[in-house]
Design an enzyme around this catalytic site. Structure first.
Site, PDB file in Angstrom:
ATOM      1  N   THR A   2       0.906  -1.145   0.000  1.00  0.00           N
ATOM      2  CA  THR A   2       0.000   0.000   0.000  1.00  0.00           C
ATOM      3  C   THR A   2       0.942   1.190   0.000  1.00  0.00           C
ATOM      4  OG1 THR A   2      -1.827  -1.059   1.178  1.00  0.00           O
ATOM      5  CG2 THR A   2      -1.540   1.252   1.612  1.00  0.00           C
ATOM      6  N   ARG A  37     -13.963  -7.414  -2.095  1.00  0.00           N
ATOM      7  CA  ARG A  37     -13.233  -7.248  -0.829  1.00  0.00           C
ATOM      8  C   ARG A  37     -12.620  -5.839  -0.717  1.00  0.00           C
ATOM      9  NH1 ARG A  37      -7.862  -5.760   0.867  1.00  0.00           N
ATOM     10  NH2 ARG A  37      -7.497  -6.705   2.895  1.00  0.00           N
ATOM     11  N   VAL A  38     -12.821  -5.217   0.434  1.00  0.00           N
ATOM     12  CA  VAL A  38     -12.214  -3.913   0.702  1.00  0.00           C
ATOM     13  C   VAL A  38     -11.447  -4.030   2.014  1.00  0.00           C
ATOM     14  CG1 VAL A  38     -12.669  -1.472   1.175  1.00  0.00           C
ATOM     15  CG2 VAL A  38     -14.088  -2.691  -0.478  1.00  0.00           C
ATOM     16  N   GLY A  39     -10.240  -3.521   2.049  1.00  0.00           N
ATOM     17  CA  GLY A  39      -9.436  -3.577   3.274  1.00  0.00           C
ATOM     18  C   GLY A  39      -9.576  -2.320   4.107  1.00  0.00           C
ATOM     19  N   ASP A  40      -8.563  -2.053   4.890  1.00  0.00           N
ATOM     20  CA  ASP A  40      -8.605  -0.914   5.822  1.00  0.00           C
ATOM     21  C   ASP A  40      -8.278   0.432   5.159  1.00  0.00           C
ATOM     22  OD1 ASP A  40      -5.966  -2.064   5.417  1.00  0.00           O
ATOM     23  OD2 ASP A  40      -5.233  -0.680   6.941  1.00  0.00           O
ATOM     24  N   THR A  61      -0.456   0.234   6.815  1.00  0.00           N
ATOM     25  CA  THR A  61      -0.266  -0.828   5.831  1.00  0.00           C
ATOM     26  C   THR A  61      -0.174  -2.152   6.571  1.00  0.00           C
ATOM     27  OG1 THR A  61       1.268  -1.830   4.246  1.00  0.00           O
ATOM     28  CG2 THR A  61       2.235  -0.272   5.813  1.00  0.00           C
ATOM     29  N   GLY A  62      -0.873  -3.148   6.063  1.00  0.00           N
ATOM     30  CA  GLY A  62      -0.825  -4.432   6.756  1.00  0.00           C
ATOM     31  C   GLY A  62      -2.015  -5.278   6.371  1.00  0.00           C
ATOM     32  N   GLY A  91      -5.259  -6.069   6.085  1.00  0.00           N
ATOM     33  CA  GLY A  91      -6.380  -5.143   6.202  1.00  0.00           C
ATOM     34  C   GLY A  91      -7.510  -5.593   7.106  1.00  0.00           C
TER      35      GLY A  91
HETATM   36  N1  ASP Z   1      -3.832  -2.841   4.046  1.00  0.00           N
HETATM   37  C1  ASP Z   1      -3.957  -3.200   2.650  1.00  0.00           C
HETATM   38  C2  ASP Z   1      -5.250  -3.945   2.436  1.00  0.00           C
HETATM   39  O1  ASP Z   1      -5.582  -4.754   3.255  1.00  0.00           O
HETATM   40  C3  ASP Z   1      -2.832  -4.037   2.138  1.00  0.00           C
HETATM   41  C4  ASP Z   1      -1.440  -3.629   2.542  1.00  0.00           C
HETATM   42  O2  ASP Z   1      -1.213  -2.640   3.222  1.00  0.00           O
HETATM   43  O3  ASP Z   1      -0.520  -4.355   2.144  1.00  0.00           O
HETATM   44  O4  ASP Z   1      -5.893  -3.749   1.425  1.00  0.00           O
END
Ligand code: ASP
Length: 308
Positions: A176, A204-207, A227-228, A230
């Site tokens: 991200t 799908r939607v992340g954070d 970032t991580g 999600g």
């Molecule tokens: N946080 C992002 C998501 O889950 C992915 C990432 O940061 O690598 O979409």
């Protein structure tokens, strides 16, 4: 002059150290340097933190090395479904988009949602319609095609797996991008943009586009871009949690970040990191993964550009 500070990240899903080679590492470091300089130059010339974080993130979105904009990963349907959000700490104004496929710079669309609409979060086709109403620059699928990303997707596309970039087993990178800044008016802002996870399905939607989870700014406390993994960052309401620990418990930026990244998010199984700047210009860039592409320039002019 009031202090200015800026930090950026290119994701916590870095290439693991023993797979990195010197020439690739050089490219990543240059990408980070270009983006941090771009944002800092604006802050220095008196621009707002909002403009600085937007332009640093656009720079990263245009760089195919990072999973956002041009370098966004492939979804299960072979398309790119990008998410982004931006927030201002003075007004608590915010804008976000999720599941957009053709917008060149999703962060600029998030900015338009914040500035030109009555809403905070627009999704999919509706977000694309808003983009065309706003004359937002779009690109065709060819622009978003990247061989490395395509190969990543091909390896898992007929499975039920989606690639969780932060697991220790992983050998590829995802990530991200994000930026946080304090400007010369004392205002904070945060911006985050992502292609999400390879082979993601079902919309799908992340954070990342969710205010309070992957992105948050409040002049009372700090600006954060995460970032991580999600799903865990959503459940941990991570960005807001850091701000809350500062506001309610009086923790320093550093202590609040440590509590969230090294304790709270780990306890529920989440891996990743964040970048943060507080209203005094202090910067923190904690992560609990092997690395996180990151760079910052603080109010003393000190520059950091690191991966591991
Ligand atoms: N946080 C992002 C998501 O889950 C992915 C990432 O940061 O690598 O979409």
């Amino acid at each position: 002059m009031q202090k200015i500070s800026l930090a950026i990240h290119g994701g916590a899903g870095t290439i693991i150290k023993n797979k990195m080679n010197p020439s690739l590492e050089k490219k990543y470091l240059k990408g980070l340097k270009d983006a941090v300089n771009e944002g800092y130059k604006l802050l220095k010339s008196g621009s707002s933190s909002t403009d600085a974080v937007q332009s640093a993130v656009e720079n990263l979105e245009n760089n195919p090395l990072f999973n956002a904009g041009k370098g966004a990963v492939f979804s299960a349907n072979g398309k790119h479904e990008m998410d982004a959000a931006i927030m201002e700490g003075k007004s608590l104004n915010a804008g976000g988009v999720c599941g957009v496929s053709s917008v060149k710079n999703p962060i600029s669309l998030a900015r338009l949602v914040m500035d030109k609409s009555e809403h905070v979060l627009l999704s999919g086709k509706g977000a694309e319609d808003f983009a065309s109403l706003m004359n937002c620059k779009t690109e065709n699928e060819k622009y978003f095609y990247d061989e490395f990303r395509h190969d990543q997707w091909q390896r898992i596309k007929d499975t039920d797996k989606f690639q969780l970039d932060h697991s220790p087993k992983k050998t590829d990178k995802f990530g991200t991008v994000g930026a946080v800044a304090l400007d010369s008016f004392g205002n904070l802002a945060a911006a985050t943009s992502t292609g999400g996870m390879t082979n993601k399905k079902f919309g799908r939607v992340g954070d990342s586009p969710i205010i309070g989870a992957g992105n948050y700014a409040n002049n009372k406390t700090c600006a954060i871009s995460c970032t991580g993994s999600g799903e865990f960052f959503l459940r941990g309401v991570v960005a807001y949690d850091v701000s809350c620990l500062m506001e309610m418990r009086g923790l320093s930026l550093e202590a609040a970040c440590k509590e969230v990244i090294q304790k709270r998010i780990k306890l529920i199984g989440g891996d990743g990191g964040l970048i943060a700047v507080d209203n005094k210009g202090n910067i923190a860039m904690p992560f609990n993964t092997e690395g996180m592409y990151r760079a910052s320039i603080d109010f003393t002019g000190k520059e950091i550009i690191e991966i591991y």
